[in-house]
Scaffold this active site. Structure first.
Site, PDB file in Angstrom:
ATOM      1  CB  SER A  81      87.590 132.448  53.429  1.00 61.29           C
ATOM      2  OG  SER A  81      88.820 132.255  52.776  1.00 61.29           O
ATOM      3  CG  ASP A 166      91.305 140.124  33.193  1.00 62.29           C
ATOM      4  OD1 ASP A 166      92.094 139.161  33.357  1.00 62.29           O
ATOM      5  OD2 ASP A 166      91.077 140.827  32.345  1.00 62.29           O
ATOM      6  CG  HIS A 225      89.005 127.284  53.964  1.00 61.19           C
ATOM      7  ND1 HIS A 225      89.267 127.912  55.059  1.00 61.19           N
ATOM      8  CD2 HIS A 225      88.706 127.857  52.862  1.00 61.19           C
ATOM      9  CE1 HIS A 225      89.337 129.329  54.469  1.00 61.19           C
ATOM     10  NE2 HIS A 225      88.964 129.266  53.361  1.00 61.19           N
TER      11      HIS A 225
END
Length: 244
Positions: A81, A166, A225
């Site tokens: 991924s 963040d 996945h």
């Protein structure tokens, strides 16, 4: 620079495994330990993940540079991924460091599946009174399969997520995207997909072949996945056959 978990004896052929978004090198412990009979396996925590340093950026160019810093010569490189995109970037920009490339369930294209909702769910969990991961589970608004995966990055003792949430949120467009990159990797490349996944589609093959002309394609049955976790034995057997 990156925190790395190693399996197998140094001096053996080296395999570098790059994990996906919200993951860590520990996620690849089973595969790494099994490959250790033949290879020296490096399972790093990618930047802004696990015990690796936090940075203000999370581009694939940066991640490829991080991986290059772990290698002193050619290695077989495996990436899943997000880690698969980082591995592809490494192969395209530093082909001298990549002997063979395995890309697990991702293509060098932009996707639309933002994961910002999972970041918001993690941020929303009040960790102040949590003493075990099981106590955080009902507080985390995510599907059961994803919830179990995300909770592996919860540091209960420090009451914090081992993810730079963040920055990952701010860089999400970069993470699900793919930059313009020149270069070509002419070495052996395997694009390995989950049989139940639609991340690597037939229409992606022309794009893949343009940058990776020796690309071969295979699927792991009974897997989505997270193919390496859902069907680890078939994943390992396919990996060994290709790397042999």
């Amino acid at each position: 620079m990156l925190n790395v978990i190693e399996h197998g004896e140094p001096g053996r052929p080296q395999v570098l495994i790059a994990h996906g978004l919200f993951g860590s090198g520990r996620n690849w412990g089973v595969i790494g330990k099994r490959l250790a009979d033949t290879f020296h396996v490096l399972c790093p925590d990618m930047r802004n993940h696990g015990d690796s340093p936090w940075f203000d950026s999370h581009s694939y160019e940066d991640m490829a540079d991080d991986l290059a810093g772990l290698l002193d010569g050619p290695a077989d490189v495996v990436g899943h991924s997000m880690g698969g995109k980082a591995a592809m970037m490494l192969a395209l920009t530093r082909p001298d460091l990549v002997r063979r490339l395995v890309v697990a369930d991702i293509a060098p294209v932009a996707y639309g599946h933002s994961q910002s909702h999972n970041i918001a769910a993690m941020k929303a969990v009040d960790l102040s009174g949590v003493t075990r991961r099981s106590e955080a589970a009902p507080l985390l608004d995510a599907d059961d399969e994803v919830k179990s995966f995300l909770l592996q990055s919860l540091d209960v003792a420090e009451a914090r997520w081992k993810l730079n949430l963040d920055v990952l949120d701010r860089e999400m467009d970069r993470i699900i995207g793919w930059p313009e990159v020149s270069g070509r990797f002419d070495g052996p490349a395997l694009f390995l997909s989950g049989g139940r996944s639609d991340y690597v589609r037939r229409e992606h093959r022309e794009t893949i072949k343009a940058s990776f002309p020796q690309a071969r394609f295979a699927r792991i049955p009974d897997a989505g996945h997270w193919l390496h976790a859902e069907n680890p034995r078939d994943f390992e057997a396919t990996l060994r056959a290709f790397l042999a």
